[in-house]
Write an enzyme that holds these catalytic residues in place. Structure first.
Site, PDB file in Angstrom:
ATOM      1  N   TYR A  50       2.572   0.988  -2.928  1.00  0.00           N
ATOM      2  CA  TYR A  50       3.965   0.764  -2.546  1.00  0.00           C
ATOM      3  C   TYR A  50       4.283   1.406  -1.195  1.00  0.00           C
ATOM      4  CZ  TYR A  50       4.521  -0.423  -7.534  1.00  0.00           C
ATOM      5  OH  TYR A  50       4.393  -0.965  -8.797  1.00  0.00           O
ATOM      6  N   LYS A  78      -0.470   4.549  -9.727  1.00  0.00           N
ATOM      7  CA  LYS A  78      -1.513   3.537  -9.955  1.00  0.00           C
ATOM      8  C   LYS A  78      -2.564   3.617  -8.862  1.00  0.00           C
ATOM      9  CE  LYS A  78       2.258   0.560 -11.502  1.00  0.00           C
ATOM     10  NZ  LYS A  78       3.348   1.236 -10.765  1.00  0.00           N
ATOM     11  N   HIS A 109      -4.101  -0.637 -10.999  1.00  0.00           N
ATOM     12  CA  HIS A 109      -3.016  -1.507 -10.532  1.00  0.00           C
ATOM     13  C   HIS A 109      -3.341  -2.992 -10.735  1.00  0.00           C
ATOM     14  CE1 HIS A 109       0.498  -1.441  -7.448  1.00  0.00           C
ATOM     15  NE2 HIS A 109       0.637  -2.440  -8.287  1.00  0.00           N
TER      16      HIS A 109
END
Length: 309
Positions: A50, A78, A109
């Site tokens: 992210y 993740k 992920h």
């Protein structure tokens, strides 16, 4: 609803509602995380990919400085696909950004390997522009590295994300540790009931992401959602978030707006009639082949989801 929890197969309690941080606007994540924790949220979901775990870490630090205890907060991260042969390194990078000694849950992920020696840390590409994927890699080998993390104390539990029924059935015969969680896109337009049912049978907890569908809330106008919202005098978002609680799943609500973060806590108890309306809607979409999956990166890999295979 921030106090409601479910029991994982590790014995840990996982909150029923969490704050998601995927695609949260840069510069607003720290404030969102700190506000959520101060207003009662106890689960923060993030990931190396992210690109905002530094901000998440700053938000955690702000909340802890205000008196919130680390042990009362459930933090998820993740391992990204370029680190699926270097899982502990991936976790170490996240821990450094988060400013933590451990996470409560660490997930795979996506079950594939992108070239760890490619031309980009997260999204290596081939000269033709396609993603640089090592197709010979087995996701089972990644899981063996995940299992080894448990003895390090750097994570309390391990799990998977974006695993189909087919991929879980490949993994489970080789797993010494059953995943604690499978985090998947989940909402009435993508119930993924075959995965949910298998996970229930195996004691794997479901975490639902993109519960509103996607950016802009495309499910806000779905007929049963509107009908149930009007019946209870709430917004459609409350119905879509509340859908997961009777299913026994944790739901991730993503927002950086303090008002909406507070609003998302106000989940409702759906009655049997409400649940039937939503299930009938899901079943109709399934039968008509009109399920809607909003999150499917262009990996060019068949992950075994019926609507994509």
């Amino acid at each position: 609803m921030t106090d409601k929890t479910f029991k994982l197969n590790t014995g840990q309690d996982i909150p029923a509602l969490g704050l998601g941080t995927w695609q949260s606007e840069a510069g607003q994540v720290q404030k969102a995380v700190a506000h959520a924790l101060k207003s009662g949220y106890k689960l923060i979901d993030g990931a190396y990919c992210y690109g905002n775990e530094d901000e998440v870490g700053a938000g955690l630090a702000e909340a802890f400085a205000s008196g919130i205890k680390r042990e009362d907060i459930f933090v998820v991260s993740k391992v990204w696909a370029t680190y699926n042969t270097r899982v502990e390194l991936g976790l170490d990078k996240s821990l450094k950004s988060l400013g933590l000694d451990y996470v409560d849950l660490f997930l795979v992920h996506w079950p594939l390997l992108m070239n760890p020696e490619g031309n980009h840390d997260k999204f290596p590409k081939l000269p033709n522009g396609e993603r640089d994927i090592i197709h010979s890699h087995s996701h089972i080998d990644t899981w063996k590295q995940m299992e080894a993390l448990l003895s390090t104390g750097k994570t309390k539990a391990i799990g998977v994300s974006n695993y189909s029924k087919r991929y879980l059935e490949q993994l489970l015969p080789h797993a010494k540790v059953i995943p604690a969680v499978n985090q998947i896109e989940n909402h009435p337009a993508l119930p993924q009931q075959e995965i949910v049912n298998l996970c229930r049978e195996k004691g794997i907890h479901i975490m639902a992401y993109s519960p509103l569908g996607s950016t802009g809330g495309p499910l806000f106008t779905a007929e049963p959602v509107v009908k149930i919202a009007e019946k209870h005098g709430v917004k459609p978002a409350a119905v879509l978030l509340s859908y997961h609680i009777p299913r026994g799943s944790t739901v991730l609500a993503k927002s950086v707006t303090p008002e909406r973060i507070d609003e998302n806590k106000k989940l409702i108890d759906l009655d049997a009639e409400d649940i039937k309306l939503l299930d009938d809607y899901s079943n109709k979409l399934t039968q008509e082949g009109k399920l809607q999956r909003f999150v499917y990166p262009p990996f060019g890999v068949d992950f075994g989801f019926p609507d994509k295979s």
